[in-house]
Motif scaffolding. Structure first.
Motif, PDB file in Angstrom:
ATOM      1  N   TYR A  97       0.837  -1.193   0.000  1.00  0.00           N
ATOM      2  CA  TYR A  97       0.000   0.000   0.000  1.00  0.00           C
ATOM      3  C   TYR A  97       0.880   1.255   0.000  1.00  0.00           C
ATOM      4  O   TYR A  97       0.620   2.212  -0.730  1.00  0.00           O
ATOM      5  N   HIS A 107       0.745   3.884  -3.086  1.00  0.00           N
ATOM      6  CA  HIS A 107       0.175   5.187  -2.803  1.00  0.00           C
ATOM      7  C   HIS A 107       1.244   6.207  -2.483  1.00  0.00           C
ATOM      8  O   HIS A 107       0.954   7.300  -2.000  1.00  0.00           O
ATOM      9  N   THR A 163      -8.508   7.165   4.596  1.00  0.00           N
ATOM     10  CA  THR A 163      -8.235   6.367   3.404  1.00  0.00           C
ATOM     11  C   THR A 163      -7.500   5.076   3.737  1.00  0.00           C
ATOM     12  O   THR A 163      -7.470   4.158   2.952  1.00  0.00           O
ATOM     13  N   ASP A 179      -8.913   1.542   3.412  1.00  0.00           N
ATOM     14  CA  ASP A 179      -8.772   0.701   2.226  1.00  0.00           C
ATOM     15  C   ASP A 179      -7.842  -0.470   2.473  1.00  0.00           C
ATOM     16  O   ASP A 179      -7.940  -1.497   1.823  1.00  0.00           O
ATOM     17  N   LEU A 180      -6.908  -0.286   3.374  1.00  0.00           N
ATOM     18  CA  LEU A 180      -5.904  -1.315   3.653  1.00  0.00           C
ATOM     19  C   LEU A 180      -6.546  -2.573   4.174  1.00  0.00           C
ATOM     20  O   LEU A 180      -6.258  -3.663   3.761  1.00  0.00           O
ATOM     21  N   PRO A 190     -10.471  -3.204   5.878  1.00  0.00           N
ATOM     22  CA  PRO A 190     -11.676  -2.601   6.432  1.00  0.00           C
ATOM     23  C   PRO A 190     -11.936  -3.118   7.842  1.00  0.00           C
ATOM     24  O   PRO A 190     -11.691  -4.277   8.147  1.00  0.00           O
TER      25      PRO A 190
END
Lengths: 249, 210
Positions: A213, A217, A235, A238-239, A241
């Motif tokens: 991630y 990102h 955000t 997203d990793l 939930p």
């Protein structure tokens, strides 16, 4: 004959690239330990840093295995890496089975974990020793002197990486910098635990989730870990939930 | 100074009234070396609060502190990974640098303060030497302890620091080593569930695979 030389060159190119590029200390040190393990053809590598109490703590390791980590962590109080740190000299034990008196507890644990030999290389900064690079093999024997020299060079590169971080501060003392680095490592461990639980994976897999991630990102691994721990960044959901049944206050 | 977040700063242990007034000032104006140290997780050492550099950095706090008798301030964060537990603020009535030796001492004091704070929150009576024993000192810096804290924080829906406190409390009450409790959690042999009095164990295995 393709000996280790091509991969040694590749390793240093890769590390140098990382140093001058968008630099992420924790990722860098993790990369260094894994490449060190591969390049020197040893079985486990750990990088230990000095804390404020004259002991050593794990900063990075090539293996997530609990038993291996424990072996590195043990050396806070006893072991070749601690001796190396205190003396500033490389320490080798080519056959742990014959030397149980030297570091009784460490040797027992190391043999139990399947390791037969250990080498410790100092991380030096001029007159200071800030930690050590620890190499383990499952077969007894000495390490080729050339490979040991490469290992020492990698230890020195790790030191450079650490200093890289301190460029920003006005009056950053070495002891503070080491403490900061170790805290960074712990933040990552905390984030690994959170993600492992949320995603129902192992902590090793959680680490990979974090790394992937961070890369995709364009975020620093440490910043990401802090965001995960402190719920600062929506955000990051997203990793992994958060399951609905466990709402966080 | 203890804080779980910036809104809840509270001075915990004051040595004299001057220190108390400065802490109060810092909390009131919401700026200062202690706050910087807390938020950044790195020490903030200020040799002279009356200097122009300090005035630029803390425009409300810096000019006021010397009027309260404090010229130099050294703030050391009490942090564990990403957890901000608090800050140790040290003061001097004259400007000056902390020597390397003094800084080392101060950092050691900060570690001890951290352990004492954690003990208090876990309901543990602190031993005379907080660094001895299996629940303080080096174990607190072990990877697995923090992995376990992360896992338990999700299991119970509580902040990671509270989860760490729970783990230490559990180890203490069951007379187990913190490292072993952490290992059990990480290997999923021990789970903390909300609403249970005691955490649940999966089976009786003592050693997991690794």
């Amino acid at each position: 004959m393709t000996g280790p030389q091509p991969s040694i060159a590749k390793t240093f190119v890769e590390l140098a690239d990382t140093l001058v590029d968008d630099f992420d200390l924790v990722d860098f040190l993790y990369l260094l330990t894994t490449r060190c393990q591969q390049t020197l053809a040893v079985d486990a590598v750990g990088l230990l840093l000095a804390d404020n109490h004259g002991g050593l703590n794990v900063m990075a390791a090539s293996s997530e295995q609990a038993r291996v980590l424990e072996l590195f962590q043990l050396q806070n109080a006893e072991g070749p890496c601690l001796d190396c740190y205190r003396t500033g000299h490389p320490i080798s034990c080519p056959d742990l089975a014959t030397q149980s008196g030297r570091w009784p507890r460490f040797t027992h644990e190391a043999l139990d974990a399947g390791f037969a030999a250990v080498h410790a290389l100092p991380m030096r900064l001029r007159e200071n020793v800030i930690g050590g690079l620890n190499l383990f093999t499952t077969t007894p024997g000495t390490l080729d002197p050339e490979l040991l020299a490469v290992g020492q060079a990698l230890a020195d590169v790790a030191t450079i990486g650490l200093l890289h971080e301190r460029a920003m501060r006005q009056r950053e003392l070495l002891t503070e910098q080491l403490q900061t680095a170790l805290n960074g490592r712990l933040a990552i461990e905390q984030a690994k635990g959170i993600l492992a639980e949320r995603a129902s994976t192992t902590v090793g897999e959680a680490f990979e989730l974090l790394r992937r991630y961070a890369r995709s990102h364009n975020r620093k691994l440490l910043d990401l870990a802090r965001a995960v721990v402190n719920h600062d960044d929506p955000t990051v959901a997203d990793l992994a939930p958060r399951p609905d049944r466990n709402p966080t206050p | 100074m203890l804080a779980s977040n910036l809104d809840a700063l509270e001075p915990v242990c004051i040595t004299d009234s001057r220190a108390g007034e400065v802490e109060e000032l810092q909390a009131t104006v919401g700026q200062g070396p202690g706050i910087d140290a807390l938020m950044s997780g790195t020490p903030t050492l200020v040799d002279d609060l009356a200097s122009p550099v300090s005035a630029r950095r803390w425009p409300v706090f810096a000019p006021e502190a010397p009027r309260l008798g404090v010229r130099a301030m050294y703030s050391l964060p009490l942090a564990l990974g990403a957890l901000r537990v608090g800050v140790l603020d040290l003061y001097r009535d004259a400007p000056g640098e902390l020597s390397q030796e003094q800084l080392m001492d101060a950092l050691a004091y900060a570690d001890t303060a951290l352990l004492l704070v954690l003990d208090a929150r876990s309901g543990i009576a602190s031993p005379p030497d907080p660094r001895a024993g299996g629940n303080g000192g080096p174990t607190l810096w072990h990877a697995e302890v923090h992995q376990a804290a992360g896992m338990v924080s999700v299991q119970l829906g509580i902040p990671v620091l509270d989860a760490l406190v729970r783990l230490r409390g559990h180890a203490y009450r069951h007379d187990e080593r913190l490292a072993d409790v952490a290992r059990s959690v990480v290997e999923r042999r021990l789970r903390f569930d909300p609403g249970d009095g005691e955490p649940a164990t999966n089976h009786d295995q003592k050693k997991g695979q690794s």
